[in-house]
Write a protein that holds these residues in place. Sequence first.
Motif, PDB file in Angstrom:
ATOM      1  N   MET B   1      52.310  45.918  27.783  1.00  0.00           N
ATOM      2  CA  MET B   1      51.049  45.192  27.601  1.00  0.00           C
ATOM      3  C   MET B   1      50.066  46.021  26.775  1.00  0.00           C
ATOM      4  N   ASN B   3      46.758  45.533  26.478  1.00  0.00           N
ATOM      5  CA  ASN B   3      45.419  45.647  27.060  1.00  0.00           C
ATOM      6  C   ASN B   3      45.189  47.019  27.688  1.00  0.00           C
ATOM      7  N   ASN B   4      44.164  47.705  27.210  1.00  0.00           N
ATOM      8  CA  ASN B   4      43.917  49.035  27.745  1.00  0.00           C
ATOM      9  C   ASN B   4      42.897  49.066  28.867  1.00  0.00           C
ATOM     10  N   ASN B   5      42.372  47.876  29.180  1.00  0.00           N
ATOM     11  CA  ASN B   5      41.385  47.809  30.251  1.00  0.00           C
ATOM     12  C   ASN B   5      42.059  47.960  31.595  1.00  0.00           C
ATOM     13  N   ASP B   6      42.100  49.175  32.084  1.00  0.00           N
ATOM     14  CA  ASP B   6      42.714  49.349  33.397  1.00  0.00           C
ATOM     15  C   ASP B   6      41.713  48.870  34.439  1.00  0.00           C
ATOM     16  N   THR B   7      42.243  48.477  35.581  1.00  0.00           N
ATOM     17  CA  THR B   7      41.359  47.937  36.596  1.00  0.00           C
ATOM     18  C   THR B   7      41.703  48.547  37.946  1.00  0.00           C
ATOM     19  N   GLN B   8      40.712  48.672  38.789  1.00  0.00           N
ATOM     20  CA  GLN B   8      40.962  49.111  40.167  1.00  0.00           C
ATOM     21  C   GLN B   8      40.706  47.956  41.136  1.00  0.00           C
ATOM     22  N   TRP B   9      40.514  46.746  40.603  1.00  0.00           N
ATOM     23  CA  TRP B   9      40.250  45.556  41.413  1.00  0.00           C
ATOM     24  C   TRP B   9      38.898  45.640  42.125  1.00  0.00           C
ATOM     25  N   ARG B  31      40.534  47.683  48.010  1.00  0.00           N
ATOM     26  CA  ARG B  31      40.471  47.026  46.709  1.00  0.00           C
ATOM     27  C   ARG B  31      41.528  45.939  46.659  1.00  0.00           C
ATOM     28  N   PRO B  33      42.529  42.101  44.139  1.00  0.00           N
ATOM     29  CA  PRO B  33      42.071  41.216  43.068  1.00  0.00           C
ATOM     30  C   PRO B  33      41.568  39.863  43.580  1.00  0.00           C
ATOM     31  N   ASP B  34      42.032  39.420  44.757  1.00  0.00           N
ATOM     32  CA  ASP B  34      41.561  38.136  45.280  1.00  0.00           C
ATOM     33  C   ASP B  34      41.657  38.136  46.801  1.00  0.00           C
TER      34      ASP B  34
END
Lengths: 309, 98
Positions: B1, B3-9, B31, B33-34
């Motif tokens: 992928m 996309n470099n936007n890493d996320t920690q939720w 943490r 995501p939903d």
Amino acid sequence: MQDTLSKEQAFEDKIARGQVIEPKDWMPERYRKQLIRMMSQHAHSEVVGMLPEGNWITRAPSLERKLVLLAKVQDEAGHGLYIYSATETLGADRKELIDQLLAGKAKYSSIFNYPTTNWADIGAIGWLVDGAAIVNQTALAKCSYGPYSRAMLRICKEENFHNKQGYQIMARMMRGTKQQQEMAQDAMNRWWWPALMMFGPSDKNSPNSEDLMRWKVKLYSNDDLRQRFIDRTVPQAEAIGLTIPDKELKWNDKTRHYEHGEINWEEFNAVISGNGPCNKQRMNQRIKAHEDGKWVRQAAEAYAAKHYN
Amino acid sequence: MQNNNDTQWMLWEVFTQEKPGAPFEHAGSLRAPDKELALLNARDVYSRRNEAINIWVVPADAITASTPDDEGPFFDPSNDKAYRHPNFYKTPAGIKQI
Ligand SMILES: [Fe+2]
Ligand SMILES: [Fe+2]
């Protein structure tokens, strides 16, 4: 509005009265910084600490041992989460903390830079490393910062299982064949000194900051905690026929404590500064796990955005 | 992928009920995501040893909290209302139970 000086006085009084500090309470910047440093290092240690043991999950000698080890390693992931969360209540950002770890800018416990070469090491880790962690964490459970102290209470309950399963592995091997007994003793020989180093430099070289003691961020000196660990562990070793690899170790009837030989501080400093046997391997594994998990984090977030917003 | 936007939720607060009839207590945070994954994670993190029979998860930013600075004025109104407590009232002599 109170000025900083009277706020600081109120803060000191509160701690002196034995009250606990909560996230939104006013606190001196140095208190906040010191806690973020300590707690993030602690969280990193829980996470990196999964690697040496995770290494043996697929090679555990029986299904029961595999289940136990899986459960223990899962607990350690939970410990990392509790402590990262507690650190976030101080205004730290979890992503930043993790980035610092992966960039090699953050410290974690030096013990996890030693290799796990055979199954006896898993016994030695649970018994000695988690045993040392219990001594440390039981003290930290009494610290003045509420979220950290509560995380420690929760963790201590789980650590007892870690400690006992490790000791049971060692005890079993000591009742086994001569070769198994030798393996257990060899693991003991390799893990004993690094476990003692977990408590940090000797008090002579790490004068305890008065502030940190008064603020109850630190409750006991490194040497005091180390002594507590030695005193409780030596009889456990003797009970199953293991020898402590320290010729100078002896019981002092006057002080009611064991005396021990000099710790190899050169080795300690080398491992801390990145030159232990496994520092690079651990960091590479951690970075790989983080990178490999990235698409999962992103996919879950994309799914959530589609279904819940 | 790419996309470099890493996320920690996003951050959630977890409340657990230990046994039937007990109050819900703050167990910690996590943490996710939903909400579905928040609930699953809460079970895995805060109830691996039967610590809960019910769990609430709440997005951390949905919580409004009092601040320690209001400690005085905010809770003041209850300070001068001693008549809200039963021991404010004197019972006539001779009465054993009320
Ligand atoms: Fe742990
Ligand atoms: Fe542990």
